[in-house]
Design a protein around this motif. Structure first.
Motif, PDB file in Angstrom:
ATOM      1  N   THR A  24       0.738  -1.565  -0.325  1.00 52.86           N
ATOM      2  CA  THR A  24       0.135  -0.227  -0.280  1.00 52.86           C
ATOM      3  C   THR A  24       0.347   1.272  -0.074  1.00 52.86           C
ATOM      4  OG1 THR A  24      -0.223  -0.659   2.658  1.00 52.86           O
ATOM      5  CG2 THR A  24      -1.771  -1.395   1.492  1.00 52.86           C
ATOM      6  N   ASP A  25       2.227   1.109   0.153  1.00 53.82           N
ATOM      7  CA  ASP A  25       3.637   2.171   0.485  1.00 53.82           C
ATOM      8  C   ASP A  25       3.723   2.559  -1.146  1.00 53.82           C
ATOM      9  OD1 ASP A  25       1.557   2.094   2.959  1.00 53.82           O
ATOM     10  OD2 ASP A  25       3.896   2.202   3.912  1.00 53.82           O
ATOM     11  N   LYS A  26       3.930   1.465  -1.620  1.00 54.71           N
ATOM     12  CA  LYS A  26       5.176   2.059  -2.635  1.00 54.71           C
ATOM     13  C   LYS A  26       4.038   1.655  -3.783  1.00 54.71           C
ATOM     14  CE  LYS A  26       9.039   0.102  -0.362  1.00 54.71           C
ATOM     15  NZ  LYS A  26      10.028  -0.163  -0.055  1.00 54.71           N
ATOM     16  N   VAL A  27       4.587   2.228  -5.039  1.00 56.59           N
ATOM     17  CA  VAL A  27       4.320   1.781  -6.736  1.00 56.59           C
ATOM     18  C   VAL A  27       5.259   1.457  -7.820  1.00 56.59           C
ATOM     19  CG1 VAL A  27       3.727   4.918  -6.956  1.00 56.59           C
ATOM     20  CG2 VAL A  27       3.219   3.498  -8.101  1.00 56.59           C
ATOM     21  N   PHE A  28       5.321   0.857  -8.603  1.00 56.80           N
ATOM     22  CA  PHE A  28       5.802   0.663  -9.726  1.00 56.80           C
ATOM     23  C   PHE A  28       5.418   1.923 -10.880  1.00 56.80           C
ATOM     24  CE2 PHE A  28       8.012  -2.741 -12.644  1.00 56.80           C
ATOM     25  CZ  PHE A  28       9.206  -2.145 -13.005  1.00 56.80           C
ATOM     26  N   LEU A  29       6.192   2.348 -11.245  1.00 59.10           N
ATOM     27  CA  LEU A  29       6.069   3.169 -12.579  1.00 59.10           C
ATOM     28  C   LEU A  29       6.590   2.931 -13.747  1.00 59.10           C
ATOM     29  CD1 LEU A  29       5.434   6.978 -10.799  1.00 59.10           C
ATOM     30  CD2 LEU A  29       3.214   5.057 -10.870  1.00 59.10           C
ATOM     31  N   PRO A  82      14.758   9.384 -21.954  1.00 58.77           N
ATOM     32  CA  PRO A  82      14.926   7.431 -22.196  1.00 58.77           C
ATOM     33  C   PRO A  82      13.517   7.011 -21.590  1.00 58.77           C
ATOM     34  CG  PRO A  82      16.453   7.593 -20.894  1.00 58.77           C
ATOM     35  CD  PRO A  82      15.894   9.211 -21.302  1.00 58.77           C
ATOM     36  N   ALA A  83      12.825   5.910 -21.721  1.00 58.60           N
ATOM     37  CA  ALA A  83      11.722   5.864 -20.929  1.00 58.60           C
ATOM     38  C   ALA A  83      12.326   4.871 -19.495  1.00 58.60           C
ATOM     39  CB  ALA A  83      10.935   4.244 -21.230  1.00 58.60           C
ATOM     40  N   LYS A  84      12.364   5.081 -17.952  1.00 59.32           N
ATOM     41  CA  LYS A  84      12.110   4.425 -17.193  1.00 59.32           C
ATOM     42  C   LYS A  84      11.227   3.538 -16.359  1.00 59.32           C
ATOM     43  CE  LYS A  84      15.649   8.840 -16.494  1.00 59.32           C
ATOM     44  NZ  LYS A  84      15.459  10.014 -16.139  1.00 59.32           N
ATOM     45  N   ALA A  85      11.865   2.927 -15.586  1.00 58.34           N
ATOM     46  CA  ALA A  85      10.816   1.827 -15.046  1.00 58.34           C
ATOM     47  C   ALA A  85      11.499   2.570 -13.121  1.00 58.34           C
ATOM     48  CB  ALA A  85      11.450   0.525 -14.635  1.00 58.34           C
ATOM     49  N   GLU A 133      15.053   3.677 -10.112  1.00 57.76           N
ATOM     50  CA  GLU A 133      15.605   3.782 -11.284  1.00 57.76           C
ATOM     51  C   GLU A 133      16.348   3.268 -12.331  1.00 57.76           C
ATOM     52  OE1 GLU A 133      16.183   8.532 -12.805  1.00 57.76           O
ATOM     53  OE2 GLU A 133      14.751   8.686 -11.740  1.00 57.76           O
ATOM     54  N   HIS A 134      15.535   3.179 -13.343  1.00 56.47           N
ATOM     55  CA  HIS A 134      16.466   1.728 -13.983  1.00 56.47           C
ATOM     56  C   HIS A 134      15.745   2.565 -15.899  1.00 56.47           C
ATOM     57  CE1 HIS A 134      19.265  -1.008 -15.436  1.00 56.47           C
ATOM     58  NE2 HIS A 134      18.413  -1.226 -15.900  1.00 56.47           N
ATOM     59  N   GLU A 135      16.997   2.907 -16.088  1.00 55.30           N
ATOM     60  CA  GLU A 135      16.576   3.058 -18.300  1.00 55.30           C
ATOM     61  C   GLU A 135      16.179   1.721 -18.795  1.00 55.30           C
ATOM     62  OE1 GLU A 135      19.341   5.357 -20.150  1.00 55.30           O
ATOM     63  OE2 GLU A 135      19.738   7.112 -18.096  1.00 55.30           O
ATOM     64  N   ILE A 136      15.466   1.602 -19.155  1.00 56.26           N
ATOM     65  CA  ILE A 136      14.336   0.387 -20.051  1.00 56.26           C
ATOM     66  C   ILE A 136      14.607   0.874 -21.384  1.00 56.26           C
ATOM     67  CG2 ILE A 136      13.632  -0.346 -18.428  1.00 56.26           C
ATOM     68  CD1 ILE A 136      10.420   0.735 -18.531  1.00 56.26           C
ATOM     69  N   PRO A 137      14.720  -0.404 -22.187  1.00 58.35           N
ATOM     70  CA  PRO A 137      15.115  -0.229 -23.782  1.00 58.35           C
ATOM     71  C   PRO A 137      14.258  -0.271 -24.728  1.00 58.35           C
ATOM     72  CG  PRO A 137      15.682  -2.611 -23.548  1.00 58.35           C
ATOM     73  CD  PRO A 137      15.863  -1.621 -21.586  1.00 58.35           C
ATOM     74  N   GLU A 145      11.883 -10.424 -19.622  1.00 56.70           N
ATOM     75  CA  GLU A 145      12.037 -10.501 -17.765  1.00 56.70           C
ATOM     76  C   GLU A 145      13.334 -10.388 -17.500  1.00 56.70           C
ATOM     77  OE1 GLU A 145      10.833 -13.900 -14.630  1.00 56.70           O
ATOM     78  OE2 GLU A 145      10.305 -14.242 -16.611  1.00 56.70           O
ATOM     79  N   TYR A 146      13.701  -9.534 -16.870  1.00 54.68           N
ATOM     80  CA  TYR A 146      14.865  -9.068 -16.220  1.00 54.68           C
ATOM     81  C   TYR A 146      14.796  -9.567 -14.634  1.00 54.68           C
ATOM     82  CZ  TYR A 146      14.289  -5.908 -20.251  1.00 54.68           C
ATOM     83  OH  TYR A 146      14.525  -5.216 -21.942  1.00 54.68           O
ATOM     84  N   ASP A 147      15.605 -10.069 -14.405  1.00 50.56           N
ATOM     85  CA  ASP A 147      16.454 -10.109 -12.890  1.00 50.56           C
ATOM     86  C   ASP A 147      16.397  -9.079 -12.243  1.00 50.56           C
ATOM     87  OD1 ASP A 147      18.743  -8.733 -12.963  1.00 50.56           O
ATOM     88  OD2 ASP A 147      19.437 -11.558 -13.504  1.00 50.56           O
ATOM     89  N   LYS A 148      17.177  -9.452 -11.000  1.00 51.58           N
ATOM     90  CA  LYS A 148      16.507  -8.386  -9.319  1.00 51.58           C
ATOM     91  C   LYS A 148      17.688  -6.904 -10.173  1.00 51.58           C
ATOM     92  CE  LYS A 148      19.252  -9.599  -6.436  1.00 51.58           C
ATOM     93  NZ  LYS A 148      19.142 -10.613  -4.935  1.00 51.58           N
ATOM     94  N   ASN A 149      18.450  -7.060 -11.215  1.00 51.24           N
ATOM     95  CA  ASN A 149      19.570  -6.146 -11.805  1.00 51.24           C
ATOM     96  C   ASN A 149      19.831  -5.898 -12.797  1.00 51.24           C
ATOM     97  OD1 ASN A 149      20.989  -6.736  -9.128  1.00 51.24           O
ATOM     98  ND2 ASN A 149      21.578  -8.652  -9.590  1.00 51.24           N
ATOM     99  N   TRP A 150      18.076  -6.075 -13.543  1.00 55.40           N
ATOM    100  CA  TRP A 150      18.156  -5.826 -15.058  1.00 55.40           C
ATOM    101  C   TRP A 150      18.569  -6.442 -15.681  1.00 55.40           C
ATOM    102  CZ3 TRP A 150      13.254  -3.508 -15.927  1.00 55.40           C
ATOM    103  CH2 TRP A 150      12.554  -2.990 -15.165  1.00 55.40           C
ATOM    104  N   LYS A 151      18.934  -7.585 -15.463  1.00 55.06           N
ATOM    105  CA  LYS A 151      19.347  -8.323 -16.933  1.00 55.06           C
ATOM    106  C   LYS A 151      18.621  -9.359 -17.654  1.00 55.06           C
ATOM    107  CE  LYS A 151      23.543 -11.917 -16.903  1.00 55.06           C
ATOM    108  NZ  LYS A 151      24.271 -12.836 -16.355  1.00 55.06           N
ATOM    109  N   PRO A 152      18.189  -9.331 -17.833  1.00 54.44           N
ATOM    110  CA  PRO A 152      17.194 -10.318 -19.397  1.00 54.44           C
ATOM    111  C   PRO A 152      17.671 -11.381 -18.586  1.00 54.44           C
ATOM    112  CG  PRO A 152      18.345  -8.467 -20.684  1.00 54.44           C
ATOM    113  CD  PRO A 152      19.466  -8.225 -19.365  1.00 54.44           C
TER     114      PRO A 152
END
Length: 318
Positions: free
Chosen positions: A126-131, A137-140, A153-157, A194-201
């Motif tokens: 209830t406290d966080k949001v994933f945008l 660039p695009a970002k998560a 915050e991470h840039e996404i391809p 799908e990416y892992d927690k370190n944003w590796k495909p």
């Protein structure tokens, strides 16, 4: 050499297509009373506001509207919506994201930076949001709504990361999974990755114009195909194990497939958007279709007044 008048004349705009079938006289199921659900109509440019509704026992239990244009005169549209465990509603609306209480009090809001769009807002507790911020660039982004801090915050391809004209078509829904990975429907790359927690495909599958990707309890992934009009379930090997295409349901054509939901009974709910049709045919679209695993229609909703959600249903249980 001088150009001829024919060469320089403005080309006529292409005509929008007509609906491919009339609305069936009888629709399967119980109409709005079939399930309790939260839904939104998107991009109904005939109105000066956009509205979300909670339907319970076939009646409107709650609604909430936003202006079709924000304070910068930029078009807004509901693109993602969730009911939280505390009864609040979280949504993305292209120009930002927000959370409102059942009493319609604005509890939290986020405004997109110039040149970006937000079509995806997933609650994390209830406290966080994933945008997802479409942009150059695009970002998560993971935001703590209570503190206002950006925790990730991470840039996404994207297909064209430096092209401002490509921003609108980059993403609709991105999600974190129960396994702690990130599952992204790369709309303009034609892939789900799908990416892992370190944003590796760690996994990918080709999926033309993927609008949404939903990780199912069985480990498979349910994908919607936007203007390609398909719903596809793929296994971890990337093999298609179930698929529904735009003309597989006689009398119920799929137009643009947006949100898809797998119910506990194994049926699949499809949001069928027809906003690209000529406006006089918008109300010929059956907006919600529930199909069984053997592709029989269990429920269909054609709802264009009382309430009037517009040419797109974004459906989630309520």
């Amino acid at each position: 050499m001088a150009q001829s008048t024919a060469d320089t004349a403005a080309k006529p705009k292409p005509q929008r297509p007509a609906a491919r079938a009339p609305v069936p006289a009888v629709l399967p199921g119980k109409g709005l009373a079939q399930h309790d659900f939260l839904f939104a109509g998107e991009w109904d440019t005939r109105k000066d506001s956009q509205t979300v509704f909670i339907i319970r026992k076939g009646r409107i239990a709650w609604s909430y509207a936003i202006p079709i244009k924000d304070h910068n005169n930029t078009l807004s549209e509901f693109s993602d919506i969730h009911m939280l465990s505390n009864g609040n509603v979280l949504y993305a609306c292209k120009t930002g994201a927000a959370e409102v209480s059942p009493a319609k009090k604005l509890l939290w809001s986020y405004e997109c930076p110039t040149g970006s769009e937000c079509h995806s807002a997933q609650p994390i507790g209830t406290d966080k949001v994933f945008l997802c911020l479409n942009g150059t660039p695009a970002k998560a982004v993971l935001i703590n709504k209570k503190t206002g801090s950006v925790e990730m915050e991470h840039e996404i391809p994207t297909a064209r990361p430096d092209d401002p004209k490509s921003v609108h078509g980059q993403f609709r829904h991105i999600r974190t999974t129960q396994a702690g990975t990130y599952l992204l429907a790369h709309l303009n790359m034609g892939k789900v990755i799908e990416y892992d927690k370190n944003w590796k495909p760690i996994w990918s599958v080709d999926a033309p114009s993927a609008w949404a990707a939903v990780r199912l309890k069985n480990g498979n992934t349910l994908i919607s195909g936007n203007q390609n009009g398909y719903v596809r379930e793929v296994n971890p090997k990337g093999e298609t194990v179930w698929e529904l295409n735009k003309d597989d349901l006689p009398g119920f054509p799929l137009y643009t497939v947006h949100e898809v939901t797998r119910l506990a009974n194994g049926n699949t709910v499809i949001c069928n958007w027809g906003g690209f049709l000529r406006k006089e045919d918008w109300d010929k679209v059956v907006q919600i279709i529930e199909v069984t695993p053997d592709k029989k229609i269990a429920w269909a909703v054609h709802q264009w007044k009382d309430p009037r959600p517009g040419p797109f249903f974004l459906y989630t249980a309520a």
